[in-house]
Design an enzyme around this catalytic site. Structure first.
Site, PDB file in Angstrom:
ATOM      1  N   TYR A   1      -2.833   0.020  -2.807  1.00 39.73           N
ATOM      2  CA  TYR A   1      -3.094  -0.417  -4.184  1.00 39.73           C
ATOM      3  C   TYR A   1      -3.752  -1.798  -4.234  1.00 39.73           C
ATOM      4  CZ  TYR A   1       0.029   3.381  -5.701  1.00 39.73           C
ATOM      5  OH  TYR A   1       0.619   4.597  -5.915  1.00 39.73           O
TER       6      TYR A   1
ATOM      7  N   LYS B   1       4.495   7.208   7.526  1.00 43.79           N
ATOM      8  CA  LYS B   1       3.651   8.299   8.018  1.00 43.79           C
ATOM      9  C   LYS B   1       3.098   7.826   9.370  1.00 43.79           C
ATOM     10  CE  LYS B   1       1.752  12.358   7.322  1.00 43.79           C
ATOM     11  NZ  LYS B   1       2.539  13.601   7.304  1.00 43.79           N
TER      12      LYS B   1
ATOM     13  N   ASP C   1       6.421  13.293   4.121  1.00 47.18           N
ATOM     14  CA  ASP C   1       6.491  14.706   3.718  1.00 47.18           C
ATOM     15  C   ASP C   1       7.899  15.254   3.907  1.00 47.18           C
ATOM     16  OD1 ASP C   1       5.902  14.169   6.355  1.00 47.18           O
ATOM     17  OD2 ASP C   1       4.651  15.924   6.681  1.00 47.18           O
TER      18      ASP C   1
ATOM     19  N   ASP D   1       9.548   8.827  -8.695  1.00 50.03           N
ATOM     20  CA  ASP D   1       9.439   9.746  -9.834  1.00 50.03           C
ATOM     21  C   ASP D   1      10.122  11.070  -9.503  1.00 50.03           C
ATOM     22  OD1 ASP D   1       7.951   7.886 -11.273  1.00 50.03           O
ATOM     23  OD2 ASP D   1       6.592   9.419 -12.059  1.00 50.03           O
TER      24      ASP D   1
END
Ligand code: NAD
Length: 346
Positions: free
Chosen positions: A130, A181, A213, A241
């Site tokens: 970001y 990851k 994942d 979320d």
């Protein structure tokens, strides 16, 4: 900083609760988001940032709304939040996901999966893809446009969020799960290395690792196994979320963004919900629970924070429900009435 859409509606309820629980608290309001663009032409006017710098704590609503995609990036409402986090160095975003027993039936999950869920997602907030440079949309030699962002973390950024995670775990069940990851991304390989190194300083805390994942799957399958989940900005954005759904509604989840000192920014994790804005439909409990986090972390008033949390629980136990958590046999109320129910319980 109430912001846009349902932001002002839910923040008003939290302020009502603040007036009841801590009448001597001084408050000031500052425009952010679309409201600030309308008033001053920018999502975070200098006066708003100055006020945020002076304040002991910031209660934030939500920003954004229809038409924001058409604005240049520096003029988008969400930029106000990114600037606040960056300017105030609020790098640790705590998002507790706690299921009130009264809401077991409101979750889309089976009761036996979610009953007793009590975890915290600690999302790094000022680094990652970001903020990483270079970024942009350019045109290659063949005339085709391409977009790119940079996932980037320095060792010191990973170290400080790791310490925050281990310290938080010491106040809880002493388990940290670091989500990365590392099998594909070098930046995440460094993340894991640093987590392990910092973890050695906390031998009383159990450290485990999951790829993002697998973490998403485990969070849905065995959410009770988690205590503190620490992860980067983007993975944390998504996982938190998802975790919201374990607890019944995104309208129930508070968050705190903290830096080195006591100052913090407290906000519900939901957005401005234009689909229900202005209709007295929004659930204000995430905003009210954000106020409880503010009382605890920035003001050191653990007893007041507990009073607010208990009052939320009492309002739920008395059967009051906004539309998002409504079930047969409970009383459907609007945003205002839910705020009143919490004040009355206090
Ligand atoms: P959202 O969280 O606003 O809404 C998602 C869904 O959840 C909607 O159906 C909404 O009605 C519902 N919902 C959200 N909060 C609720 C509440 N308190 N009570 C009951 N229902 C609630 O996310 P979105 O729809 O993806 O985004 C809407 C706008 O909010 C966009 O402009 C987006 O950029 C912005 N946004 C802002 C923030 C923030 O300010 N921190 C975070 C996320 C999205």
């Amino acid at each position: 900083m109430a912001g846009d859409g349902i932001g002002p509606e839910v923040t008003a309820q939290a302020v009502k609760v603040l007036r009841k629980v801590l009448p001597q608290a001084e408050t000031e309001e500052a425009p952010v988001g679309l409201a600030a663009i309308d008033a001053r032409g920018v999502p975070l006017p200098d006066e708003s940032l100055a006020l945020a710098r002076r304040a002991d704590a910031i209660l934030f609503g939500a920003v954004g709304g229809p038409g924001e995609e058409a604005l240049p990036r520096d003029k988008r409402p969400g930029t106000s939040l990114l600037l606040l986090r960056e300017s105030l160095q609020l790098y640790a975003n705590f998002r507790p996901a706690f299921l009130f027993p009264e809401l077991v039936g409101a979750s889309t999950f089976k009761p036996e999966v979610v009953e007793g869920v009590d975890l915290v997602i600690l999302r790094e907030l000022t680094g990652d893809v970001y903020f990483g440079q270079p970024r942009g949309i350019e045109t290659d030699a063949s005339g085709q446009r391409f977009g790119f962002n940079t996932m980037r973390y320095t060792e010191s950024e990973i170290e400080r969020i790791a310490h925050a995670a281990f310290r938080a775990a010491r106040q809880r069940r002493r388990k940290v799960c670091s989500v990365d990851k590392a099998n594909v991304l070098e930046v995440m390989q460094l993340w894991r290395e640093v987590m392990i190194r910092v973890g050695r300083e906390y031998p009383d805390v159990e450290l485990s690792h999951l790829f993002i994942d697998a973490a998403a799957m485990s969070l849905m399958r065995t959410p009770k196994a988690f205590d503190v989940i620490v992860t980067g900005n983007m993975f944390g954005d998504i996982l938190s979320d998802a975790a919201a759904m374990l607890t019944g509604s995104i309208g129930m989840l508070p968050s705190a963004s903290l830096g080195e000192g006591d100052k913090g920014l407290y906000e519900p994790i939901h957005g401005s919900a234009p689909d229900i804005a202005g209709r007295n439909l929004a659930n204000p409990l995430a905003a009210i629970l954000s106020l409880a986090m503010l009382l605890r972390h920035s003001f050191g008033l653990d007893d007041k924070a507990r009073q607010v949390e208990t009052a939320v629980r009492t309002a739920l136990a008395r059967g009051f429900r906004t539309a998002d958590i409504h079930q047969p046999g409970t009383e459907r109320v609007g945003t205002d009435q839910m705020g009143d129910a919490v004040v009355q319980a206090l």
